[in-house]
Design a protein around this motif. Structure first.
Motif, short mmCIF file in Angstrom:
data_model
loop_
_atom_site.label_atom_id
_atom_site.label_comp_id
_atom_site.label_asym_id
_atom_site.label_seq_id
_atom_site.Cartn_x
_atom_site.Cartn_y
_atom_site.Cartn_z
N SER A 104 0.79 -1.15 0.06
CA SER A 104 0.03 -0.12 -0.01
C SER A 104 1.08 1.03 0.03
O SER A 104 2.08 1.24 0.20
CB SER A 104 -0.84 0.04 1.32
OG SER A 104 -0.24 0.17 2.66
N GLU A 132 -4.76 2.00 -1.44
CA GLU A 132 -5.38 0.71 -0.63
C GLU A 132 -4.54 -0.17 -0.70
O GLU A 132 -3.96 -0.67 -1.43
CB GLU A 132 -6.71 0.49 -0.82
CG GLU A 132 -7.76 1.82 -0.54
CD GLU A 132 -7.89 2.22 0.93
OE1 GLU A 132 -7.87 1.31 1.86
OE2 GLU A 132 -7.65 3.56 1.15
N PRO A 133 -4.45 -1.12 0.44
CA PRO A 133 -3.54 -2.47 0.33
C PRO A 133 -4.16 -3.57 -0.39
O PRO A 133 -5.28 -3.53 -0.71
CB PRO A 133 -3.94 -2.83 1.95
CG PRO A 133 -4.31 -1.67 2.73
CD PRO A 133 -5.06 -0.54 1.88
#
Length: 185
Positions: A104, A132-133
């Protein structure tokens, strides 16, 4: 008798000349075959197209790609790889995360498994937008261009993490132009 010796010597020279020519033809044929084997199976030139790897690589740089290394081991984070992005287009990017790792970006820092990674190849002021991850699937790697604001890479839904089997090889060396000559590892 002297006439016989002179003819024999004359024929000996032509035979030796023929043998020498044949040896040269064989040597050149072997050299050409070895060059083709090396070119298509071991190392291959690749032309960088676009600004996505600035300032490590520039548009028009020619690099040597090691096509055999990943037959013996998997890619490692930080390595620059060439891969088949589409059926007709190859990309060059840097490996950031490996299968099973989560990557991320927050506050201009790339994180792998929650820890910020060192990226000495990124110019100061070159920002990495937050994302986002993403957990890298088995058999894939997460790649990013060094010019983070101008790179189509694993962050884009169209590309995503790339299959390891689509990697052509590791970019090892910039060989042209001579002013950019450098090793990439």
């Amino acid at each position: 008798m002297s006439e016989f010796i002179s003819r024999s010597t004359r024929h000996g020279h032509s035979k030796r000349g023929y043998d020498e020519t044949w040896e040269w033809v064989q040597a050149l044929a072997i050299a050409a075959i070895l060059a083709l084997v090396i070119r298509y199976l071991v190392f291959s030139p690749f032309s960088v197209s676009g600004p996505s790897m600035l300032s490590t690589l520039h548009d028009g740089d020619l690099v040597i790609v090691n096509k055999v290394i990943y037959h013996f081991r998997d890619p490692k984070p930080g390595e620059v790889v060439v891969f088949h992005a589409t059926k007709n287009k190859d990309y060059i990017k840097r490996v950031i995360a490996l299968p099973g790792q989560t990557v991320s970006a927050q506050n201009n820092m790339v994180r792998v498994n929650g820890k910020s990674i060192e990226e000495p190849y990124i110019d100061e002021g070159n920002r990495t937008a937050d994302f986002e991850p993403v957990t890298v699937p088995k058999g894939h790697v997460f790649v990013m261009g060094d010019n983070r604001m101008n790179s189509s890479d694993s962050r884009s839904p169209e590309l995503g993490p790339i299959p390891i089997d689509s990697i052509v090889g590791r970019a090892d060396l910039v060989f042209w132009p001579a002013s950019d000559f450098s090793f990439l590892w």
